[in-house]
Design a protein around this motif. Structure first.
Motif: not given
Length: 226
Positions: A82-96, A125-130
């Motif tokens: 999800s994080l990778r997809g949102y970043a590639a789509a152009g999002f600046a941030g994400i909430s989990i 998991a989100a922090v490690e993905a980032l």
């Protein structure tokens, strides 16, 4: 900073034209407008990603768009995707967030959250993905959210603050506790943490909204409306 909610490319463009610099793509709003269905875990990652990419493309990267990542749409692997997809789509941030999966609107009856350890696993998991993504030139601003304030189990103000403190310690860029009961509780959260905080408000019967000035005075950085 006032942050309007958007649900499609047109609403985001109107927000941008009105002079706002940040918008939040709400899962509640996307589910309602794309599916005509409630915010009850029915909207999928792929559907959210498609709407989000349209929003980011339409605003040409000039509007900072934060995407509602719900629970990450599953386990740690889903969160990473999800994080990778949102970043590639152009999002600046994400909430989990820490609701059980599938989630539901935080105002609905029967709200349930994960035990604290499971909630921390999700944010970790989100922090490690980032960390991995940033080595590759991808980045997102991470908002770690708890809905536990009004949950029947694992709930209460003390638990919400404790979770936000641990989200901060894990490396979240911002914390967000949904359902706080008035200015006193908002101020208690903002004073307890060092990272910026977000307040979310939705118009509904019996709920008085506070102004952006009041939110700032209580210690909040972002004031999400809609």
């Amino acid at each position: 900073i006032t942050v309007p909610g958007c649900h499609d490319a047109m609403s985001a463009v109107l927000i941008q034209r009105a002079g706002f610099e940040i918008a939040f793509m709400s899962g509640f709003a996307v589910s309602a407008t794309q599916l005509a269905m409630p915010d009850a875990g029915l909207i999928s990652y792929a559907e959210m990603l498609t709407v989000g990419k349209n929003i980011c493309d339409a605003t040409h990267g000039k509007l900072l768009v934060i995407g509602d990542g719900d629970t990450g749409f599953g386990g740690p692997g889903n969160i990473r995707r999800s994080l990778r997809g949102y970043a590639a789509a152009g999002f600046a941030g994400i909430s989990i967030e820490d609701q059980v999966y599938p989630k539901r609107c935080s105002y609905a009856k029967g709200l349930a959250v994960e035990p604290r350890a499971a909630a921390l696993t999700r944010v970790r998991a989100a922090v490690e993905a980032l960390r991995e993504m940033r080595k590759e030139g991808l980045d997102l601003f991470l908002i770690a959210r708890t809905d536990c304030r009004n949950a029947a189990e694992h709930g209460g103000l003390a638990e919400a603050i404790a979770r936000c403190l641990e989200f901060e310690a894990l490396g979240a860029d911002m914390v967000y506790a949904e359902g706080l009961g008035g200015l006193d509780e908002m101020e208690a959260l903002a004073k307890a943490v060092r990272v910026p905080t977000m307040l979310a408000q939705v118009e509904r019967p019996g709920q008085a909204l506070i102004s952006a000035q009041e939110a700032a005075a209580a210690g909040f950085t972002l004031n999400l409306l809609g």
